[in-house]
Design a protein around this motif. Structure first.
Motif, PDB file in Angstrom:
ATOM      1  N   ASP A   1      -6.062  41.806  -1.689  1.00 55.43           N
ATOM      2  CA  ASP A   1      -5.152  40.661  -1.820  1.00 55.43           C
ATOM      3  C   ASP A   1      -3.743  41.018  -1.345  1.00 55.43           C
ATOM      4  N   ARG A   2      -3.278  42.201  -1.750  1.00 55.02           N
ATOM      5  CA  ARG A   2      -1.944  42.640  -1.310  1.00 55.02           C
ATOM      6  C   ARG A   2      -1.899  42.804   0.204  1.00 55.02           C
ATOM      7  N   LEU A   3      -3.013  43.242   0.782  1.00 54.30           N
ATOM      8  CA  LEU A   3      -3.089  43.396   2.233  1.00 54.30           C
ATOM      9  C   LEU A   3      -2.958  42.045   2.929  1.00 54.30           C
ATOM     10  N   ILE A   4      -3.647  41.030   2.429  1.00 54.69           N
ATOM     11  CA  ILE A   4      -3.563  39.699   3.038  1.00 54.69           C
ATOM     12  C   ILE A   4      -2.149  39.139   2.912  1.00 54.69           C
ATOM     13  N   LEU A   5      -1.512  39.361   1.764  1.00 56.81           N
ATOM     14  CA  LEU A   5      -0.116  38.935   1.594  1.00 56.81           C
ATOM     15  C   LEU A   5       0.802  39.669   2.570  1.00 56.81           C
ATOM     16  N   LYS A   6       0.496  40.942   2.807  1.00 56.98           N
ATOM     17  CA  LYS A   6       1.288  41.739   3.752  1.00 56.98           C
ATOM     18  C   LYS A   6       1.138  41.201   5.175  1.00 56.98           C
ATOM     19  N   LEU A   7      -0.075  40.775   5.535  1.00 59.97           N
ATOM     20  CA  LEU A   7      -0.309  40.223   6.874  1.00 59.97           C
ATOM     21  C   LEU A   7       0.581  39.010   7.119  1.00 59.97           C
ATOM     22  N   LYS A   8       0.773  38.216   6.071  1.00 61.70           N
ATOM     23  CA  LYS A   8       1.635  37.041   6.197  1.00 61.70           C
ATOM     24  C   LYS A   8       3.110  37.437   6.237  1.00 61.70           C
ATOM     25  N   LYS A   9       3.540  38.231   5.262  1.00 67.73           N
ATOM     26  CA  LYS A   9       4.963  38.503   5.081  1.00 67.73           C
ATOM     27  C   LYS A   9       5.530  39.436   6.152  1.00 67.73           C
ATOM     28  N   GLU A  10       4.776  40.475   6.526  1.00 64.64           N
ATOM     29  CA  GLU A  10       5.298  41.469   7.467  1.00 64.64           C
ATOM     30  C   GLU A  10       4.884  41.223   8.908  1.00 64.64           C
ATOM     31  N   PHE A  11       3.738  40.576   9.101  1.00 69.60           N
ATOM     32  CA  PHE A  11       3.238  40.378  10.457  1.00 69.60           C
ATOM     33  C   PHE A  11       3.233  38.915  10.881  1.00 69.60           C
ATOM     34  N   GLY A  12       3.551  38.011   9.944  1.00 65.39           N
ATOM     35  CA  GLY A  12       3.627  36.591  10.275  1.00 65.39           C
ATOM     36  C   GLY A  12       2.307  35.951  10.630  1.00 65.39           C
ATOM     37  N   LYS A  13       1.197  36.509  10.130  1.00 65.60           N
ATOM     38  CA  LYS A  13      -0.119  35.978  10.462  1.00 65.60           C
ATOM     39  C   LYS A  13      -0.453  34.745   9.622  1.00 65.60           C
ATOM     40  N   THR A  14      -1.153  33.822  10.249  1.00 66.92           N
ATOM     41  CA  THR A  14      -1.757  32.711   9.536  1.00 66.92           C
ATOM     42  C   THR A  14      -3.116  33.182   9.035  1.00 66.92           C
ATOM     43  N   CYS A  15      -3.406  32.967   7.768  1.00 63.03           N
ATOM     44  CA  CYS A  15      -4.675  33.435   7.201  1.00 63.03           C
ATOM     45  C   CYS A  15      -5.420  32.270   6.556  1.00 63.03           C
TER      46      CYS A  15
ATOM     47  N   ASP B   1       1.276  27.084  10.462  1.00 62.30           N
ATOM     48  CA  ASP B   1       1.563  28.417  10.991  1.00 62.30           C
ATOM     49  C   ASP B   1       2.214  29.302   9.924  1.00 62.30           C
ATOM     50  N   GLY B   2       1.658  30.485   9.716  1.00 62.82           N
ATOM     51  CA  GLY B   2       2.253  31.445   8.804  1.00 62.82           C
ATOM     52  C   GLY B   2       1.880  31.277   7.344  1.00 62.82           C
ATOM     53  N   GLU B   3       0.959  30.380   7.030  1.00 61.50           N
ATOM     54  CA  GLU B   3       0.582  30.207   5.627  1.00 61.50           C
ATOM     55  C   GLU B   3      -0.768  30.861   5.330  1.00 61.50           C
ATOM     56  N   ILE B   4      -1.017  31.098   4.053  1.00 63.85           N
ATOM     57  CA  ILE B   4      -2.330  31.547   3.592  1.00 63.85           C
ATOM     58  C   ILE B   4      -3.006  30.339   2.962  1.00 63.85           C
ATOM     59  N   PHE B   5      -4.064  29.897   3.603  1.00 62.88           N
ATOM     60  CA  PHE B   5      -4.790  28.688   3.208  1.00 62.88           C
ATOM     61  C   PHE B   5      -6.151  29.125   2.685  1.00 62.88           C
TER      62      PHE B   5
ATOM     63  N   SER C   1      -3.767  53.399   9.794  1.00 63.76           N
ATOM     64  CA  SER C   1      -2.743  53.968   8.902  1.00 63.76           C
ATOM     65  C   SER C   1      -2.028  52.865   8.123  1.00 63.76           C
ATOM     66  N   LEU C   2      -1.840  51.695   8.766  1.00 64.12           N
ATOM     67  CA  LEU C   2      -1.201  50.577   8.074  1.00 64.12           C
ATOM     68  C   LEU C   2      -2.009  50.125   6.863  1.00 64.12           C
ATOM     69  N   LEU C   3      -3.316  50.351   6.929  1.00 63.28           N
ATOM     70  CA  LEU C   3      -4.212  49.893   5.872  1.00 63.28           C
ATOM     71  C   LEU C   3      -4.631  51.031   4.946  1.00 63.28           C
TER      72      LEU C   3
END
Length: 226
Positions: free
Chosen positions: A180-194, A29-33, A126-128
């Motif tokens: 790439d920065r967007l995917i990192l943002k999804l993890k760090k700010e939104f707590g998404k698993t990617c 949960d919460g990692e970029i794999f 707007s977030l993107l």
């Protein structure tokens, strides 16, 4: 750590072509794999099986404890809200404006009124960095913008996990870095698993917590970029 996705001994063939021959791994949960491997090793097929779009010949897939291959009616709805898929080409509806593409699930499945759904779509756009594009059509956007619209659509469903199929394919180095920065943002700010399938090693090393190497129908190595 909490398990987000568990794949156990997955096997899949198309005729005599063996694509997966015992694929196993766990995503937390919460990692970029990131899954890498040569073309033709079944990276996209793997994502489609996790998403329930293709059925394996045998094996098990669990997403946040849900048995993907044996979902009941209520579980299926919960599964669809837990995990979303960003296709390689974006898979947008060409005949619908950008905002409707983003809000499609809210309108068609959740019954939210169009005015409210459009406001939600504008927020995620707007977030993107896509403010002002809501009334355009996909054909009026660049390739990178279409990919970001597809991500906005995924976010609009508020999933726990997002699957990305070759998100940087066909993009120039600048737009690749933006995505790439967007995917990192999804993890760090939104707590998404990617979970990201990629052929781009620079991108993989930039975003991954862990990298899995798919080769010869199996995952032969899993480790950090280092």
């Amino acid at each position: 750590m909490k398990e987000a996705i568990v794949v156990e001994n997955l096997k899949k063939s198309f005729g005599t072509n063996v694509v997966h021959d015992g694929v196993s791994f766990t995503v937390y949960d919460g990692e970029i794999f990131v899954v890498i491997g040569p073309s033709g090793t079944g990276k996209s097929v793997l994502l489609k099986q996790i998403a329930g779009l293709l059925k394996p010949d045998s094996g098990k897939i669990y997403v946040y404890g849900m048995d993907v291959l044996n979902l009941s009616g209520e579980e299926f709805i919960r599964f669809r809200e837990t995990l979303t898929y960003v296709f390689q080409n974006g898979a947008l509806f060409d005949s619908l404006p950008v905002w409707y593409n983003v809000a499609f699930y809210l309108i068609e499945k959740k019954g939210i009124k169009e005015k409210e759904a459009k406001e939600k779509a504008k927020y995620y756009l707007s977030l993107l960095g896509l403010s002002g594009t809501e009334d355009l059509y996909p054909s009026e956007l660049s390739g990178g913008m279409r990919k970001r619209v597809a991500v906005a659509r995924a976010l609009c469903m508020n999933p726990k996990c997002i699957l990305f199929d070759e998100p940087t394919s066909g993009l120039d180095p600048v737009m690749t870095a933006v995505l790439d920065r967007l995917i990192l943002k999804l993890k760090k700010e939104f707590g998404k698993t990617c979970v990201v399938v990629s052929h781009d090693m620079t991108s993989a090393f930039r975003i991954a917590d862990r990298v899995a190497v798919l080769w010869g129908g199996k995952v032969v190595e899993i480790g950090t970029p280092r």
